[in-house]
Scaffold this active site. Sequence first.
Site, mmCIF file in Angstrom:
data_model
loop_
_atom_site.group_PDB
_atom_site.id
_atom_site.type_symbol
_atom_site.label_atom_id
_atom_site.label_comp_id
_atom_site.label_asym_id
_atom_site.label_seq_id
_atom_site.Cartn_x
_atom_site.Cartn_y
_atom_site.Cartn_z
ATOM 1 N N CYS A 88 0.829 -1.202 0.000
ATOM 2 C CA CYS A 88 0.000 0.000 0.000
ATOM 3 C C CYS A 88 0.870 1.262 0.000
ATOM 4 O O CYS A 88 1.526 1.535 -0.977
ATOM 5 C CB CYS A 88 -0.988 -0.030 1.160
ATOM 6 S SG CYS A 88 -2.320 1.179 0.934
ATOM 7 N N HIS A 205 -3.519 -5.382 0.862
ATOM 8 C CA HIS A 205 -2.894 -5.603 2.176
ATOM 9 C C HIS A 205 -2.878 -7.081 2.557
ATOM 10 O O HIS A 205 -3.823 -7.554 3.201
ATOM 11 C CB HIS A 205 -3.701 -4.872 3.251
ATOM 12 C CG HIS A 205 -3.524 -3.392 3.241
ATOM 13 N ND1 HIS A 205 -2.511 -2.763 3.918
ATOM 14 C CD2 HIS A 205 -4.239 -2.413 2.650
ATOM 15 C CE1 HIS A 205 -2.609 -1.449 3.759
ATOM 16 N NE2 HIS A 205 -3.650 -1.210 2.985
ATOM 17 N N GLU A 207 -1.255 -8.406 4.940
ATOM 18 C CA GLU A 207 -1.195 -8.542 6.407
ATOM 19 C C GLU A 207 -2.576 -8.425 7.044
ATOM 20 O O GLU A 207 -2.751 -8.805 8.193
ATOM 21 C CB GLU A 207 -0.225 -7.505 7.001
ATOM 22 C CG GLU A 207 -0.758 -6.090 7.175
ATOM 23 C CD GLU A 207 -0.830 -5.285 5.883
ATOM 24 O OE1 GLU A 207 -0.574 -5.841 4.802
ATOM 25 O OE2 GLU A 207 -1.182 -4.094 5.972
#
Lengths: 228, 91
Positions: A88, A205, A207
């Site tokens: 990002c 993303h 994560e």
Amino acid sequence: MVGVTVAIVQFGGSNCDRDARRALSHVGVDAELVWHEEGLPEDPTGIMLPGGFSYGDYLRAGAIAANSPIMAEIREAAEEGVPVLGVCNGAQIGSESRLTPGAFTTNASARFQCERVHVRVENADTPWTANYDEGEVIELPIAHGEGRFEVTDDHLAELNDEDRVLFRYCDEEGNVTDEANPNGSKENVAGVLGESENVAVLMPHPERISLPDIGGTDGQGILQGFEA
Amino acid sequence: MNDHLKPMTAYTATVTVRLKQGVLDPEAETTKKALQRLGFELESLRSADRFELDLDAESADAAAERADEMAERLLANPTIHDYEVEVESRE
């Protein structure tokens, strides 16, 4: 040193740094948070540029962080083969610093978009995608206002020839269409490799979709790239 | 340094940064639509960023060169932007 220690580089305005550490820890990758002014720790086994809004997105998202002194160290480590992943805002920093090709700029919608998208794995022969199959469709969250991948047609043709496009936005079945392109990215590109395969950036993303308790594990494979 | 040999002049370098032709500008498009909603007639709208840099240099060329380097290094992103530099002496 036991295991793998990845440096997650914090800038003022980074906000996915702790999420990244937690997700990395879940997939068995040790990581530490590193304030950019401190410089890189000695011999990091990986470097992650996390999401957020470094320097308030002033000038252009990622532009100021991309010119901070730690980036010279990161470039040197990348050239030595240390795995570098930008997510990002980290992807924006990666392209602004020219570690990776193209630019991430204002979404075609001119809006901040926070949603789940599907991406198709275009090249499964990299550390970041080895846990997937080529053509596999995974679901990842996006949260960005400046994620539209822009690059000249010639440069994009080169990236395609060199198999440097990692992910493309697609529908659930894996069709790469305009409707499935959340931000107007050229050829639906969601993530690309740098000059060599140890450097990768993506706007979604991983994560945020790596802990089973919070909605899925599709992102784990990307984070496991640090171990490859 | 031989600065005392070459008198410095005060300049303002103006750097204008625009998206390259053909690169989509969603914010400009949104602004254009807002103007049309207000009843204005217009064909298209382009926006640009303008940076005014006050600096001292030996010559206008030297000031332009420095501003050019600033544009290359930070103010513009060569992947998506064109830019131009204009220099004027400053009071």
